[in-house]
Design a protein around this motif. Structure first.
Motif, short mmCIF file in Angstrom:
data_model
loop_
_atom_site.label_atom_id
_atom_site.label_comp_id
_atom_site.label_asym_id
_atom_site.label_seq_id
_atom_site.Cartn_x
_atom_site.Cartn_y
_atom_site.Cartn_z
N ILE A 37 -6.00 -9.19 2.16
CA ILE A 37 -5.08 -8.94 1.04
C ILE A 37 -3.69 -9.43 1.43
O ILE A 37 -3.13 -9.01 2.44
CB ILE A 37 -5.04 -7.43 0.70
CG1 ILE A 37 -6.44 -6.93 0.30
CG2 ILE A 37 -4.02 -7.15 -0.39
CD1 ILE A 37 -7.03 -7.63 -0.90
N ARG A 38 -3.15 -10.33 0.62
CA ARG A 38 -1.84 -10.93 0.92
C ARG A 38 -0.94 -10.86 -0.30
O ARG A 38 -0.26 -11.82 -0.67
CB ARG A 38 -2.03 -12.40 1.35
CG ARG A 38 -2.90 -12.60 2.57
CD ARG A 38 -2.25 -12.12 3.85
NE ARG A 38 -3.08 -12.42 5.02
CZ ARG A 38 -3.99 -11.59 5.52
NH1 ARG A 38 -4.20 -10.40 4.95
NH2 ARG A 38 -4.70 -11.94 6.58
N ASN A 39 -0.97 -9.72 -0.93
CA ASN A 39 -0.17 -9.51 -2.13
C ASN A 39 0.40 -8.10 -2.03
O ASN A 39 -0.33 -7.16 -1.72
CB ASN A 39 -1.08 -9.71 -3.35
CG ASN A 39 -0.43 -9.23 -4.64
OD1 ASN A 39 -0.38 -8.03 -4.90
ND2 ASN A 39 0.04 -10.15 -5.45
N TYR A 40 1.70 -7.97 -2.28
CA TYR A 40 2.36 -6.70 -2.03
C TYR A 40 1.83 -5.57 -2.90
O TYR A 40 1.64 -4.44 -2.45
CB TYR A 40 3.87 -6.83 -2.22
CG TYR A 40 4.52 -7.65 -1.13
CD1 TYR A 40 4.62 -7.15 0.16
CD2 TYR A 40 5.02 -8.92 -1.39
CE1 TYR A 40 5.21 -7.89 1.17
CE2 TYR A 40 5.61 -9.68 -0.40
CZ TYR A 40 5.71 -9.16 0.89
OH TYR A 40 6.28 -9.91 1.88
N GLN A 41 1.60 -5.88 -4.17
CA GLN A 41 1.11 -4.85 -5.08
C GLN A 41 -0.26 -4.35 -4.63
O GLN A 41 -0.52 -3.15 -4.58
CB GLN A 41 1.02 -5.44 -6.49
CG GLN A 41 1.39 -4.47 -7.57
CD GLN A 41 1.28 -5.12 -8.95
OE1 GLN A 41 1.45 -6.34 -9.09
NE2 GLN A 41 0.97 -4.31 -9.95
N ALA A 42 -1.10 -5.29 -4.26
CA ALA A 42 -2.44 -4.93 -3.78
C ALA A 42 -2.33 -4.15 -2.47
O ALA A 42 -3.02 -3.15 -2.26
CB ALA A 42 -3.29 -6.19 -3.59
N ARG A 43 -1.44 -4.59 -1.60
CA ARG A 43 -1.23 -3.91 -0.32
C ARG A 43 -0.76 -2.47 -0.55
O ARG A 43 -1.24 -1.52 0.10
CB ARG A 43 -0.17 -4.68 0.48
CG ARG A 43 0.04 -4.23 1.91
CD ARG A 43 1.01 -3.07 2.07
NE ARG A 43 2.24 -3.20 1.29
CZ ARG A 43 3.36 -3.76 1.71
NH1 ARG A 43 3.41 -4.25 2.93
NH2 ARG A 43 4.43 -3.82 0.94
N TRP A 87 0.69 -6.82 6.42
CA TRP A 87 -0.60 -6.78 5.72
C TRP A 87 -1.56 -5.75 6.32
O TRP A 87 -1.75 -5.69 7.53
CB TRP A 87 -1.23 -8.17 5.69
CG TRP A 87 -0.30 -9.18 5.13
CD1 TRP A 87 0.13 -10.33 5.71
CD2 TRP A 87 0.35 -9.14 3.85
NE1 TRP A 87 1.00 -10.99 4.89
CE2 TRP A 87 1.16 -10.29 3.74
CE3 TRP A 87 0.35 -8.24 2.78
CZ2 TRP A 87 1.94 -10.55 2.61
CZ3 TRP A 87 1.13 -8.50 1.66
CH2 TRP A 87 1.90 -9.65 1.58
N ARG A 122 -5.25 -10.89 -12.02
CA ARG A 122 -5.12 -11.49 -10.68
C ARG A 122 -4.95 -10.46 -9.57
O ARG A 122 -5.01 -10.81 -8.40
CB ARG A 122 -3.93 -12.45 -10.67
CG ARG A 122 -4.15 -13.65 -11.55
CD ARG A 122 -3.02 -14.62 -11.41
NE ARG A 122 -2.72 -14.85 -10.00
CZ ARG A 122 -1.62 -15.40 -9.57
NH1 ARG A 122 -0.70 -15.74 -10.43
NH2 ARG A 122 -1.42 -15.60 -8.30
N LEU A 123 -4.71 -9.22 -9.93
CA LEU A 123 -4.50 -8.19 -8.91
C LEU A 123 -5.85 -7.80 -8.30
O LEU A 123 -6.76 -7.36 -9.00
CB LEU A 123 -3.83 -6.98 -9.55
CG LEU A 123 -3.42 -5.86 -8.58
CD1 LEU A 123 -2.44 -6.35 -7.54
CD2 LEU A 123 -2.83 -4.70 -9.37
N SER A 124 -5.95 -7.94 -6.98
CA SER A 124 -7.27 -7.81 -6.35
C SER A 124 -7.58 -6.40 -5.87
O SER A 124 -8.72 -6.12 -5.50
CB SER A 124 -7.38 -8.79 -5.19
OG SER A 124 -6.33 -8.58 -4.28
#
Length: 143
Positions: A37-43, A87, A122-124
């Motif tokens: 996971i490389r997305n802040y919202q997902a993190r 991450w 797109r949010l994983s």
DNA sequence: GCCAACGTTGGC
DNA sequence: GCCAACGTTGGC
């Protein structure tokens, strides 16, 4: 940010040719690290997860359907696939398969119109509300 | 394979 | 701090 309110619900996306539901099942009760996971919202969503929280396992691209339920077995910690301290990853184990609930099916459900899956595709790593959770479990034959 | 939506980067 | 350019994701 409600705390200690019991189990919360999430949705995790994976491309099935990378890591699919059968791979998750094969990982058994030990489970598998949900990495990459490389997305802040997902993190941030990973970080909010608690032990015992449940998540739908969604096949993106190929399938576009929810195929199973997993359980969080380890809290967010450094993602082993990077040294970058930003991450995080959690660990999850397969809990129960679902009769596939497709994206199209979700789009057809009035009660699911506010699902993150439909509005932020797109949010994983996504939150799922309790009512969304229950409806999808019912559609998927997981009572 | 295309493209819309979104996130990130970097120049100013 | 703004915003244009670019890259990525993921549905179609």
């Amino acid at each position: 940010m409600e705390k200690g309110g019991g189990v919360r619900y999430w949705l995790l996306k994976s491309e099935p040719d990378e890591f699919g539901w059968p791979d998750q099942v094969a990982a058994g009760d030990v489970g598998a690290e949900w990495h990459g996971i490389r997305n802040y919202q997902a993190r941030n969503n990973l970080r909010a997860m608690e032990l015992g929280d449940r998540a739908f396992f969604y096949h993106s691209n190929i399938g576009k359907e929810i195929v199973g339920v997993v359980e969080v077995t380890r809290l967010a910690a450094q993602d082993s696939t990077t040294d970058d301290a930003r991450w995080l990853s959690v660990w999850v184990r397969a809990l129960h398969p679902l009769r596939a609930v497709t994206l199209a099916q979700c789009k057809g459900e009035p009660a699911l119109q506010n699902m993150v899956l439909l509005n932020n595709s797109r949010l994983s790593v996504q939150p799922v509300t309790a009512s969304e959770w229950q409806l999808i479990c019912a559609l998927g034959g997981f009572v």
